[in-house]
Design a protein around this motif. Sequence first.
Motif, PDB file in Angstrom:
ATOM      1  N   ASP A  26       0.841  -1.196   0.000  1.00  0.00           N
ATOM      2  CA  ASP A  26       0.000   0.000   0.000  1.00  0.00           C
ATOM      3  C   ASP A  26       0.880   1.250   0.000  1.00  0.00           C
ATOM      4  O   ASP A  26       1.450   1.640   1.025  1.00  0.00           O
ATOM      5  CB  ASP A  26      -0.923   0.005   1.221  1.00  0.00           C
ATOM      6  N   GLY A  28      -0.036   4.335  -0.278  1.00  0.00           N
ATOM      7  CA  GLY A  28      -0.610   5.369   0.568  1.00  0.00           C
ATOM      8  C   GLY A  28      -0.217   5.202   2.022  1.00  0.00           C
ATOM      9  O   GLY A  28       0.068   6.190   2.714  1.00  0.00           O
ATOM     10  N   GLY A  32       2.026   7.810   3.973  1.00  0.00           N
ATOM     11  CA  GLY A  32       1.466   8.415   5.176  1.00  0.00           C
ATOM     12  C   GLY A  32       2.386   8.294   6.375  1.00  0.00           C
ATOM     13  O   GLY A  32       2.518   9.240   7.170  1.00  0.00           O
ATOM     14  N   ARG A 131      -7.037   0.320   3.539  1.00  0.00           N
ATOM     15  CA  ARG A 131      -6.084   0.957   2.637  1.00  0.00           C
ATOM     16  C   ARG A 131      -6.040   2.445   2.956  1.00  0.00           C
ATOM     17  O   ARG A 131      -6.908   2.974   3.652  1.00  0.00           O
ATOM     18  CB  ARG A 131      -6.469   0.765   1.169  1.00  0.00           C
ATOM     19  N   ILE A 132      -5.037   3.130   2.444  1.00  0.00           N
ATOM     20  CA  ILE A 132      -4.887   4.572   2.635  1.00  0.00           C
ATOM     21  C   ILE A 132      -5.053   5.244   1.272  1.00  0.00           C
ATOM     22  O   ILE A 132      -4.245   5.017   0.364  1.00  0.00           O
ATOM     23  CB  ILE A 132      -3.524   4.938   3.247  1.00  0.00           C
ATOM     24  N   GLY A 133      -6.096   6.035   1.160  1.00  0.00           N
ATOM     25  CA  GLY A 133      -6.383   6.705  -0.099  1.00  0.00           C
ATOM     26  C   GLY A 133      -6.141   8.193  -0.043  1.00  0.00           C
ATOM     27  O   GLY A 133      -5.523   8.728   0.891  1.00  0.00           O
ATOM     28  N   LEU A 134      -6.676   8.874  -1.055  1.00  0.00           N
ATOM     29  CA  LEU A 134      -6.442  10.305  -1.193  1.00  0.00           C
ATOM     30  C   LEU A 134      -6.968  11.088   0.002  1.00  0.00           C
ATOM     31  O   LEU A 134      -6.338  12.035   0.466  1.00  0.00           O
ATOM     32  CB  LEU A 134      -7.088  10.795  -2.489  1.00  0.00           C
ATOM     33  N   ILE A 137      -4.538  11.067   3.040  1.00  0.00           N
ATOM     34  CA  ILE A 137      -3.353  11.891   2.816  1.00  0.00           C
ATOM     35  C   ILE A 137      -3.731  13.367   2.839  1.00  0.00           C
ATOM     36  O   ILE A 137      -2.998  14.207   3.379  1.00  0.00           O
ATOM     37  CB  ILE A 137      -2.678  11.521   1.485  1.00  0.00           C
ATOM     38  N   ARG A 340      -1.618   6.873  -8.090  1.00  0.00           N
ATOM     39  CA  ARG A 340      -0.448   7.256  -7.299  1.00  0.00           C
ATOM     40  C   ARG A 340      -0.077   8.717  -7.490  1.00  0.00           C
ATOM     41  O   ARG A 340       0.323   9.390  -6.531  1.00  0.00           O
ATOM     42  CB  ARG A 340       0.732   6.358  -7.664  1.00  0.00           C
ATOM     43  N   LEU A 343      -2.010  10.917  -5.152  1.00  0.00           N
ATOM     44  CA  LEU A 343      -1.511  10.858  -3.777  1.00  0.00           C
ATOM     45  C   LEU A 343      -0.266  11.730  -3.617  1.00  0.00           C
ATOM     46  O   LEU A 343      -0.113  12.440  -2.616  1.00  0.00           O
ATOM     47  CB  LEU A 343      -1.180   9.411  -3.405  1.00  0.00           C
ATOM     48  N   ALA A 347       0.195  14.939  -1.222  1.00  0.00           N
ATOM     49  CA  ALA A 347       1.311  14.925  -0.269  1.00  0.00           C
ATOM     50  C   ALA A 347       2.203  16.150  -0.466  1.00  0.00           C
ATOM     51  O   ALA A 347       2.722  16.712   0.505  1.00  0.00           O
ATOM     52  CB  ALA A 347       2.118  13.643  -0.430  1.00  0.00           C
TER      53      ALA A 347
END
Length: 502
Positions: A26, A28, A32, A131-134, A137, A340, A343, A347
């Motif tokens: 992952d 993200g 993160g 999961r880590i999404g937009l 972040i 990606r 993200l 970031a």
Amino acid sequence: MHGSTRPDFGDMTGAGDMQPPGWRRDLGLWLGVVLAFAATLPVLAAWAPQMTDYPSHLAGYKVMLDHGEDPFLTRYYTFHWEWTGNLGSELLMVPLASLMGLEAAGKFIAFIIPLLTGLSVLAAAWALRGRIGLGAILAFITIWSPALLMGFLNYTLSLALALFAFAAWVRWENWRWRPAAMVPIAFVVWLCHMSGWGVLGVLVFGYEWSRRNWREGWKAIVAPWPLIFPLFPMLLGSGGNSKMSYGRQVLEYKWGILYRALRSHVEWFDLATITVVVALLAIAAATRRIDGRFGWAAVILFVLTLAVPRHIYGGDYADYRLSTAALLVACLAINWPAPRWALVLVAALFTVRLGITTMHWYDDGRASQRMLQAMDYVPEGAKVATAVAIPRRQWDFGSFEHLGSYAVVRRSAMENSNFALPGVHLMSMAEPGYKRFADPSQRILYAPWQKIDLRKFKPAKQADYLWYIGNVHPVALPDGARILFRTPNSFLARLAKPAESS
């Protein structure tokens, strides 16, 4: 999910997410984690945290930990412990100060809060979606919030713990002991700060509400019952001060805390950032990509921002804290399985914001170090009146508004910028005649056309020294004052007559 017929924000449950890739793959998540550690850079760059209120908190910790050993501190101040929902950093300081010293312990607490906040954002998002999404972040943009920049250490710590607690609530969904485990967790969050405990309750209610239809709404109201127990010491009067106030010019003020929800150092950039965030939220809502498990909580927090008073239990900006919390939770509600590059762009926005804060802290830290050389001219136990000139309109948070409290930390002085009002703070002035020798008596608010005349500065009448901090030079000093030390934006003066005992 569960046959819900409730109107939703779109994909409420996250059922439309891409297949979770697992934590090892992952991007993200790892991005993160890196950003969470990067969030500590301002604290690392400056010799001491440049939060507005931080020096006064440090002075309070010194008095709290002294236990009557310092004769000057004992003469000037009293400290009364009360079990109330605003003790997070005070409780941490007890063991930390004995291990690393007062100032190092204070800096460590300021270091871990942005780190924990970043990790708690990841924990909450991962608990719901795997999961880590937009959205998660994007939520990092709120870490260096106005509350953290002002130095609301207890509240920002409690908010991070509230997000961790919410993640635990979700992960322990089918664990029979979840209610029993959440009771002490709720007390810990509340002890840090009651507002963080309130946010936790809203998060849990919003999560439970989103998963039920209208006929089962009562279950969502009942579900957070393990979190309710801190309400009892509040109802019994723990904490003393129960005054509440909306202040003046309420509508103008409420609008101000909304568009200043990301206020930091550079006005145009902060306004551009919040515009981007609001635009992304609007697009997500229009395309039905708002996860109601966070979305309902964000709506409630937004309503509370408008509804709650500014002053609660003697504290200020009770509603301002919630405006950024509402934005944080709203960002978490964005449920886009973004590519990606998206993200990385989000970031980068956080990284620029972080870089600006880091540079400002480094510069302010160097300036404050130069100004603190004035303490070489102040004897132990002196009475110091600090005067800080503050523009009536400024976007940046002043790092030096409470710098005078270092006179307590370094010289055990009696000084007037501390949080030491009876019935409001745990620390107060020991001598009744000096009860108003405390924040906000150090402030001199001025407009561009106004002249600063220090002959009219009342705290100087009770002091031996006058410590002036400001970018505008005063037109007059108290009669007989003699300047001992100066920097480009400060000076220390010995007053003509010592303060008389009251």
